[in-house]
Design a protein around this motif. Structure first.
Motif, PDB file in Angstrom:
ATOM      1  N   TRP A  55     -15.917  80.363  40.864  1.00  0.00           N
ATOM      2  CA  TRP A  55     -16.875  81.481  40.969  1.00  0.00           C
ATOM      3  C   TRP A  55     -17.569  81.538  42.323  1.00  0.00           C
ATOM      4  O   TRP A  55     -17.961  82.600  42.789  1.00  0.00           O
ATOM      5  CB  TRP A  55     -17.877  81.407  39.825  1.00  0.00           C
ATOM      6  CG  TRP A  55     -18.673  80.129  39.725  1.00  0.00           C
ATOM      7  CD1 TRP A  55     -18.268  78.978  39.109  1.00  0.00           C
ATOM      8  CD2 TRP A  55     -19.974  79.870  40.249  1.00  0.00           C
ATOM      9  NE1 TRP A  55     -19.243  78.017  39.219  1.00  0.00           N
ATOM     10  CE2 TRP A  55     -20.312  78.534  39.912  1.00  0.00           C
ATOM     11  CE3 TRP A  55     -20.913  80.617  40.960  1.00  0.00           C
ATOM     12  CZ2 TRP A  55     -21.525  77.944  40.271  1.00  0.00           C
ATOM     13  CZ3 TRP A  55     -22.116  80.039  41.312  1.00  0.00           C
ATOM     14  CH2 TRP A  55     -22.413  78.722  40.979  1.00  0.00           C
ATOM     15  N   GLY A  85     -28.028  73.972  37.207  1.00  0.00           N
ATOM     16  CA  GLY A  85     -26.844  73.111  37.259  1.00  0.00           C
ATOM     17  C   GLY A  85     -26.288  73.125  38.673  1.00  0.00           C
ATOM     18  O   GLY A  85     -27.038  72.965  39.645  1.00  0.00           O
ATOM     19  N   ASP A 100     -21.385  79.459  29.959  1.00  0.00           N
ATOM     20  CA  ASP A 100     -22.394  78.388  29.915  1.00  0.00           C
ATOM     21  C   ASP A 100     -23.836  78.898  29.978  1.00  0.00           C
ATOM     22  O   ASP A 100     -24.728  78.334  29.350  1.00  0.00           O
ATOM     23  CB  ASP A 100     -22.122  77.302  30.968  1.00  0.00           C
ATOM     24  CG  ASP A 100     -22.012  77.813  32.384  1.00  0.00           C
ATOM     25  OD1 ASP A 100     -22.234  79.015  32.626  1.00  0.00           O
ATOM     26  OD2 ASP A 100     -21.697  76.990  33.266  1.00  0.00           O
ATOM     27  N   GLN A 101     -24.072  79.979  30.700  1.00  0.00           N
ATOM     28  CA  GLN A 101     -25.462  80.447  30.808  1.00  0.00           C
ATOM     29  C   GLN A 101     -25.934  81.107  29.517  1.00  0.00           C
ATOM     30  O   GLN A 101     -27.096  80.990  29.123  1.00  0.00           O
ATOM     31  CB  GLN A 101     -25.619  81.382  32.009  1.00  0.00           C
ATOM     32  CG  GLN A 101     -25.190  80.724  33.311  1.00  0.00           C
ATOM     33  CD  GLN A 101     -25.839  79.350  33.503  1.00  0.00           C
ATOM     34  OE1 GLN A 101     -27.011  79.156  33.179  1.00  0.00           O
ATOM     35  NE2 GLN A 101     -25.087  78.386  34.032  1.00  0.00           N
ATOM     36  N   ASN A 147     -18.440  77.150  29.085  1.00  0.00           N
ATOM     37  CA  ASN A 147     -17.684  76.969  30.324  1.00  0.00           C
ATOM     38  C   ASN A 147     -18.333  77.647  31.517  1.00  0.00           C
ATOM     39  O   ASN A 147     -19.114  78.590  31.363  1.00  0.00           O
ATOM     40  CB  ASN A 147     -16.279  77.574  30.129  1.00  0.00           C
ATOM     41  CG  ASN A 147     -16.342  79.025  29.694  1.00  0.00           C
ATOM     42  OD1 ASN A 147     -16.681  79.324  28.557  1.00  0.00           O
ATOM     43  ND2 ASN A 147     -16.079  79.916  30.621  1.00  0.00           N
ATOM     44  N   GLN A 148     -17.954  77.130  32.707  1.00  0.00           N
ATOM     45  CA  GLN A 148     -18.280  77.830  33.948  1.00  0.00           C
ATOM     46  C   GLN A 148     -17.684  79.248  33.829  1.00  0.00           C
ATOM     47  O   GLN A 148     -16.555  79.409  33.372  1.00  0.00           O
ATOM     48  CB  GLN A 148     -17.684  77.089  35.136  1.00  0.00           C
ATOM     49  CG  GLN A 148     -16.201  76.740  34.981  1.00  0.00           C
ATOM     50  CD  GLN A 148     -15.564  76.204  36.246  1.00  0.00           C
ATOM     51  OE1 GLN A 148     -15.865  76.677  37.328  1.00  0.00           O
ATOM     52  NE2 GLN A 148     -14.676  75.243  36.110  1.00  0.00           N
ATOM     53  N   ARG A 149     -18.435  80.235  34.252  1.00  0.00           N
ATOM     54  CA  ARG A 149     -17.955  81.613  34.095  1.00  0.00           C
ATOM     55  C   ARG A 149     -17.285  82.103  35.398  1.00  0.00           C
ATOM     56  O   ARG A 149     -17.372  81.450  36.421  1.00  0.00           O
ATOM     57  CB  ARG A 149     -19.128  82.525  33.728  1.00  0.00           C
ATOM     58  CG  ARG A 149     -19.893  82.031  32.492  1.00  0.00           C
ATOM     59  CD  ARG A 149     -21.244  82.695  32.377  1.00  0.00           C
ATOM     60  NE  ARG A 149     -22.012  82.533  33.588  1.00  0.00           N
ATOM     61  CZ  ARG A 149     -23.079  83.258  33.919  1.00  0.00           C
ATOM     62  NH1 ARG A 149     -23.508  84.208  33.132  1.00  0.00           N
ATOM     63  NH2 ARG A 149     -23.728  83.026  35.053  1.00  0.00           N
ATOM     64  N   GLU A 150     -16.649  83.238  35.349  1.00  0.00           N
ATOM     65  CA  GLU A 150     -16.008  83.954  36.475  1.00  0.00           C
ATOM     66  C   GLU A 150     -14.807  83.233  37.086  1.00  0.00           C
ATOM     67  O   GLU A 150     -13.915  83.866  37.657  1.00  0.00           O
ATOM     68  CB  GLU A 150     -17.000  84.270  37.634  1.00  0.00           C
ATOM     69  CG  GLU A 150     -18.158  85.130  37.260  1.00  0.00           C
ATOM     70  CD  GLU A 150     -19.359  84.303  36.860  1.00  0.00           C
ATOM     71  OE1 GLU A 150     -19.390  83.114  37.191  1.00  0.00           O
ATOM     72  OE2 GLU A 150     -20.248  84.840  36.173  1.00  0.00           O
ATOM     73  N   TYR A 166     -18.544  87.486  43.504  1.00  0.00           N
ATOM     74  CA  TYR A 166     -18.852  86.638  42.353  1.00  0.00           C
ATOM     75  C   TYR A 166     -17.971  86.868  41.106  1.00  0.00           C
ATOM     76  O   TYR A 166     -17.427  85.901  40.558  1.00  0.00           O
ATOM     77  CB  TYR A 166     -20.348  86.833  42.061  1.00  0.00           C
ATOM     78  CG  TYR A 166     -20.966  86.041  40.949  1.00  0.00           C
ATOM     79  CD1 TYR A 166     -20.541  84.767  40.603  1.00  0.00           C
ATOM     80  CD2 TYR A 166     -22.042  86.582  40.238  1.00  0.00           C
ATOM     81  CE1 TYR A 166     -21.162  84.067  39.571  1.00  0.00           C
ATOM     82  CE2 TYR A 166     -22.660  85.878  39.214  1.00  0.00           C
ATOM     83  CZ  TYR A 166     -22.209  84.628  38.877  1.00  0.00           C
ATOM     84  OH  TYR A 166     -22.818  83.941  37.872  1.00  0.00           O
ATOM     85  N   GLY A 226     -18.176  72.497  32.832  1.00  0.00           N
ATOM     86  CA  GLY A 226     -18.997  73.011  33.937  1.00  0.00           C
ATOM     87  C   GLY A 226     -18.255  73.018  35.274  1.00  0.00           C
ATOM     88  O   GLY A 226     -17.072  72.681  35.350  1.00  0.00           O
ATOM     89  N   THR A 227     -18.958  73.376  36.324  1.00  0.00           N
ATOM     90  CA  THR A 227     -18.318  73.492  37.641  1.00  0.00           C
ATOM     91  C   THR A 227     -17.993  72.126  38.233  1.00  0.00           C
ATOM     92  O   THR A 227     -16.982  71.975  38.914  1.00  0.00           O
ATOM     93  CB  THR A 227     -19.250  74.262  38.603  1.00  0.00           C
ATOM     94  OG1 THR A 227     -19.678  75.454  37.972  1.00  0.00           O
ATOM     95  CG2 THR A 227     -18.552  74.605  39.907  1.00  0.00           C
ATOM     96  N   GLY A 269     -25.042  75.821  40.097  1.00  0.00           N
ATOM     97  CA  GLY A 269     -25.845  76.979  40.520  1.00  0.00           C
ATOM     98  C   GLY A 269     -27.059  77.036  39.596  1.00  0.00           C
ATOM     99  O   GLY A 269     -27.298  76.110  38.817  1.00  0.00           O
ATOM    100  N   PHE A 293     -29.264  79.828  36.996  1.00  0.00           N
ATOM    101  CA  PHE A 293     -29.108  81.136  36.381  1.00  0.00           C
ATOM    102  C   PHE A 293     -30.239  81.400  35.397  1.00  0.00           C
ATOM    103  O   PHE A 293     -30.435  80.632  34.460  1.00  0.00           O
ATOM    104  CB  PHE A 293     -27.754  81.208  35.667  1.00  0.00           C
ATOM    105  CG  PHE A 293     -26.605  80.919  36.593  1.00  0.00           C
ATOM    106  CD1 PHE A 293     -25.965  81.933  37.285  1.00  0.00           C
ATOM    107  CD2 PHE A 293     -26.205  79.605  36.822  1.00  0.00           C
ATOM    108  CE1 PHE A 293     -24.931  81.658  38.164  1.00  0.00           C
ATOM    109  CE2 PHE A 293     -25.169  79.313  37.703  1.00  0.00           C
ATOM    110  CZ  PHE A 293     -24.538  80.344  38.376  1.00  0.00           C
TER     111      PHE A 293
HETATM  112  O1  LIG Z   1     -21.608  75.197  36.530  1.00  0.00           O
HETATM  113  P1  LIG Z   1     -22.899  75.852  36.313  1.00  0.00           P
HETATM  114  O2  LIG Z   1     -23.612  75.257  35.125  1.00  0.00           O
HETATM  115  O3  LIG Z   1     -23.781  75.921  37.498  1.00  0.00           O
HETATM  116  O4  LIG Z   1     -22.601  77.357  35.856  1.00  0.00           O
HETATM  117  C1  LIG Z   1     -21.696  78.153  36.520  1.00  0.00           C
HETATM  118  C2  LIG Z   1     -21.876  79.592  36.116  1.00  0.00           C
HETATM  119  O5  LIG Z   1     -21.392  79.874  34.849  1.00  0.00           O
HETATM  120  C3  LIG Z   1     -21.267  80.515  37.117  1.00  0.00           C
HETATM  121  O6  LIG Z   1     -21.561  81.845  36.800  1.00  0.00           O
END
Ligand SMILES: O=P(O)(O)OC[C@H](O)CO
Ligand SMILES: Nc1ncnc2c1ncn2[C@@H]1O[C@H](COP(=O)(O)OP(=O)(O)O)[C@@H](O)[C@H]1O
Length: 518
Positions: free
Chosen positions: A116, A284, A263-264, A94-97, A148, A22-23, A286, A288
């Motif tokens: 991201w 989390g 992750d989303q 995983n955290q995306r972007e 983003y 995650g982030t 962020g 989503f």
């Molecule tokens: O780290 P999270 O769980 O807030 O997720 C991050 C997202 O994937 C960003 O698009």
């Protein structure tokens, strides 16, 4: 039967591991066939904020954190009497972007990962928005131009970091989202050169055609990439027994990586959002909201994104997404930057010191506002401070900010899909706050349902991997997973009060527009 006949061997139970990168933290969880986590290990890693609007991670530290989490969780698993051999596969989520670049020859990162949330490339994105054809991008890739997606971060690095531009010119630049980086490194880097990504991650770059799930030449041309110079990971299904290779070091060396989901998407899978009309909201770092729209992408006209939910078998499922950049991170902000609390779990207690927000509205637009507003020129703004204002009012307004944005997203989702949700399934760290979840139910006017086991993101990746190696074979086998102990928060305010509160929020959003204009 004679005395010497060996007793039949007890059938070894099967488990699946899940890397959740995650982030703010990395974890590794081990799930049994009932979808229950039996062991886990979590590590928070360093966040770099070198300048206002910049946010970076160290890609090497991310890999180290993954390896440490695997070691920690497997040790705990073995202490319970299990054998590491019973872990049949590992999934990655995983955290995306977040954008990682590395050298094709050495396999070493060429710069920190740009996260991201980062907005350093805001001007670059504005120039792209003015380019001919910018309006057509969303129909092709599902995303509107903003800071983003990965593309702007990659362009910024090529323009501003000499090691990155040199590697690009030499044809040595590898670009990947965090999933691709993890798979590449966990497989041993350039030696094996397993360079792949799944469609739920690739759909966050702006390089992938959302209809074909392939890189699209017209997208790459729009951004003026030379495909002889840029190396992109091959896009493979989210659940695959061999394409993601194997772990090559550590206690699970030799175990297949068999699933991969942003992750989303993983949280949607972990909440078993397999049919059209199912949705989940994950709070989390962020927040989503993903709404399953079935096997055809729906392009939003109301500020939402179109994303690949998952592709387990060559029949991709799509989702409409409402992305909120700042959720749990606003609580961390009150802790780390303002010193209001000593840990996230204290936010509810602080908010409960006052009965309401005392007239305070906090637009937590630290990275501009994402869905459905897409205001890159907004910045965090607190309205309504008077001599009466206490820390508790700010704490309440902070929690409300995510809840109001969720309300705005649900309104857009209803317009795009023509369907109103009957209840909202939630998960993620911030949902630990009962006060926040009650506020959420009040502000959207439908019940909020929180499962007992909140690690649905990790569960989703385990499901993707488990499907690939036969631990599970049908969705039906998962129907009883995480269904008991659900907490339901029902709305306690009427529509009139809800609308008044929301109108005040919308006024605040309008007023913070333009702050970061230049
Ligand atoms: O780290 P999270 O769980 O807030 O997720 C991050 C997202 O994937 C960003 O698009
Ligand atoms: N008890 C709590 N109340 C409110 N927020 C919490 C609580 N516990 C954790 N959080 C928030 O949850 C976030 C982490 O959630 P998590 O789902 O682990 O996110 P990520 O996957 O982005 O690392 C943190 O930003 C933290 O502020």
């Amino acid at each position: 039967m004679g005395d010497n006949t060996p007793a039949p061997l007890a059938q070894e139970e099967s488990f699946v591991g899940s890397i959740d990168q995650g982030t703010t933290s990395t974890r590794f969880l081990i799930f049994n066939k009932d979808g229950e986590p039996v062991a886990s290990h979590q590590i928070e890693f360093k966040q770099f904020y070198p300048q206002p609007g910049w946010h970076e991670h160290d890609p090497t530290e991310i890999i180290e954190s993954v390896n440490q989490c695997i070691e920690g969780a497997v040790k705990a698993f073995e202490q319970q009497g299990h054998s590491a051999r019973s872990i049949k596969a590992v999934g990655i989520t995983n955290q995306r972007e977040t954008t990682v670049v590395w050298d094709k020859q050495t396999g070493e990162p060429l710069y920190n990962a740009i996260v991201w949330t980062d907005t350093r490339h805001q001007n670059l994105v504005r120039k792209l928005k003015a380019r001919l054809g910018a309006e057509q991008l969303q129909a092709l890739c599902g995303l509107p131009l903003s800071t983003y997606p990965s593309v702007g971060k990659l362009l910024w690095m090529i323009e501003n970091v000499k090691e990155v531009s040199a590697a690009y010119e030499a044809g040595n630049l590898c670009f990947g989202t965090v999933d691709a980086w993890l798979v590449y490194k966990l497989n041993g880097g350039p030696k094996k050169n397993i360079f792949v990504s799944d469609p739920s991650n690739a759909s966050r770059t702006m390089f992938m055609n959302i209809h074909t799930l392939k890189y699209d030449e017209s997208l790459l041309d729009f951004f003026r990439f030379d495909m002889n110079k840029l190396n992109l990971p091959e896009i493979v299904r989210s659940s695959h027994p061999t394409a993601y290779g194997k772990l090559t070091t550590g206690i699970l060396s030799g175990v297949s990586i068999a699933g991969c989901l942003g992750d989303q998407s993983a949280a949607l899978v972990g909440q078993k959002g397999f049919s059209p009309g199912r949705a989940k909201n994950t709070y989390g770092t962020g927040c989503f909201l993903l709404y399953n729209v079935g096997d055809k992408p729906v392009i939003s006209t109301n500020g939402l994104l179109t994303t690949v939910a998952y592709d387990f078998d060559g029949k991709p499922q799509y989702a409409l997404e409402g992305s909120i950049a700042v959720a749990g991170s606003s609580i961390k902000f009150l802790q780390n930057n303002f010193g209001f609390i000593e840990g996230s779990s204290q936010i509810s207690t602080l908010a409960a010191t006052v009965p309401d927000n005392g007239g305070v509205t906090f637009v937590t637009a630290f990275s501009g506002l994402f869905a459905p507003y897409w205001m890159d020129d907004a910045r965090g703004t607190i309205f309504g401070i008077t001599a009466y204002t206490q820390k508790g009012h700010v704490a309440r307004a902070t929690l409300e900010a995510t809840c109001f944005q969720t309300k705005a997203i649900l309104d857009s989702m209803q317009k795009d899909s023509g369907h109103a949700l009957a209840e909202l399934a939630v998960d993620g760290g911030m949902t630990n706050s009962d006060l926040c979840m009650q506020t959420q139910a009040d502000l959207i006017g439908i019940p909020v349902e929180r499962p007992r086991m909140l690690e649905t993101t990790a569960l989703g990746a385990a499901i993707a991997a488990g499907f690939a190696v036969g631990v599970w074979e049908t969705f039906d086998e998962l129907k009883n997973v995480n269904t008991t102990g659900v907490t339901t928060f029902t709305p306690k305010i009427d529509a009139d009060e809800r609308n008044k509160k929301f109108a005040r929020w919308e006024k605040a959003v309008k007023m913070c527009k333009g702050w970061a204009e230049d």
